[in-house]
Design an enzyme around this catalytic site. Structure first.
Site, PDB file in Angstrom:
ATOM      1  N   ASP A  47      37.397  33.053  35.385  1.00 30.77           N
ATOM      2  CA  ASP A  47      38.460  33.537  36.239  1.00 30.77           C
ATOM      3  C   ASP A  47      38.966  32.319  37.016  1.00 30.77           C
ATOM      4  OD1 ASP A  47      40.049  35.325  37.847  1.00 30.77           O
ATOM      5  OD2 ASP A  47      38.540  35.117  39.402  1.00 30.77           O
ATOM      6  N   ASP A  49      41.460  32.457  40.316  1.00 34.45           N
ATOM      7  CA  ASP A  49      41.579  32.661  41.763  1.00 34.45           C
ATOM      8  C   ASP A  49      40.220  32.992  42.379  1.00 34.45           C
ATOM      9  OD1 ASP A  49      44.300  32.265  41.590  1.00 34.45           O
ATOM     10  OD2 ASP A  49      44.756  34.395  41.395  1.00 34.45           O
TER      11      ASP A  49
END
Length: 253
Positions: A47, A49
């Site tokens: 991922d 963010d």
């Protein structure tokens, strides 16, 4: 286990999932087994963010456009799993309505800050011949900027695409991208496995959408180095707060 950089034959990353790709649920792996999967993985998906970078890209864009507080609350609900990702993304972007110029200015004036240890971890994975992908509910232009800093090919980026009118005004987002909805990151992993015959794929992230990608991912590693999502910390069998922990695991082999 060295491999050539993965190349895609499609510019928009279309996904065709086989109707026969569903398999019976696997037994939950033990922590020891998960660590072995990580050490022998063919591919690792991160991922972006609050994982690869310290910020939530959409929150930074909202601040830049003057609607930071309202959008930050929506992000907390989305990452906690209390609303669907697509519903939260639609609502947040409806408030922000960023122009093309604003997005580019955000990247130039306030570039994303890499999380400590990520550069070293990605470099070590590359040295081992492991393919590294960025699979994000964030925005393609921002995530590609991050990928370049980490020597990750932009072809290995799966993220959401903002749309703009010819005058640069916000025109929505591409809702056909798998990362635009809950369960989308799992679809990306399924695609990678079917397209490139990866046997072991690891997903690393801070949020509910990352955790739900396993299965089809073979191992989920929860990350709380920037923000701790209560639901993820409670449910993840392997949870870390610094990427040094994963570097140490790689050194054990």
């Amino acid at each position: 286990m060295a491999q050539d950089t993965v190349q895609y034959s499609h510019s928009e990353k279309d996904f065709i999932l086989s109707p026969h790709s569903k398999k019976a649920p696997k037994r939950m792996a033990s922590l020891m087994e998960m660590k072995e999967i990580f050490r022998s993985a063919d591919a690792v998906c991160f991922d972006v963010d609050s994982t690869v970078i310290r910020e939530e890209g959409i929150d930074e864009l909202a601040k830049f456009c003057g609607v930071g507080d309202a959008v930050a609350e929506m992000t907390r609900r989305a990452m906690g799993g209390t609303v669907t990702f697509k519903a939260a993304l639609t609502a947040r972007l409806g408030l922000i309505r960023p122009s093309y110029e604003q997005v580019q200015k955000l990247i130039s004036d306030n570039p994303p800050q890499l999380t400590p240890g990520i550069r070293e971890l990605v470099s070590r994975l590359h040295q081992r011949g492991v393919q590294v992908f960025l699979v994000s509910g964030g925005f393609q232009s921002i995530v590609e900027h991050v990928a370049l800093q980490l020597n990750i090919p932009t072809a290995n980026v799966f993220a959401n695409r903002l749309k703009f009118y010819f005058n640069g005004e916000y025109a929505g987002f591409d809702e056909t991208q798998p990362t635009a909805e809950s369960g989308g990151k799992g679809k990306v992993i399924t695609h990678l496995k079917e397209q490139f015959q990866f046997k072991k794929v690891v997903m690393i992230g801070d949020g509910a959408t990352d955790m739900e990608a396993c299965p089809p991912g073979d191992c989920f590693i929860g990350f709380g180095g920037n923000v701790i999502r209560k639901q993820v910390k409670e449910k993840a069998k392997w949870y870390i707060t610094h990427f040094d922990e994963l570097l140490k695991e790689l050194e054990e082999r």
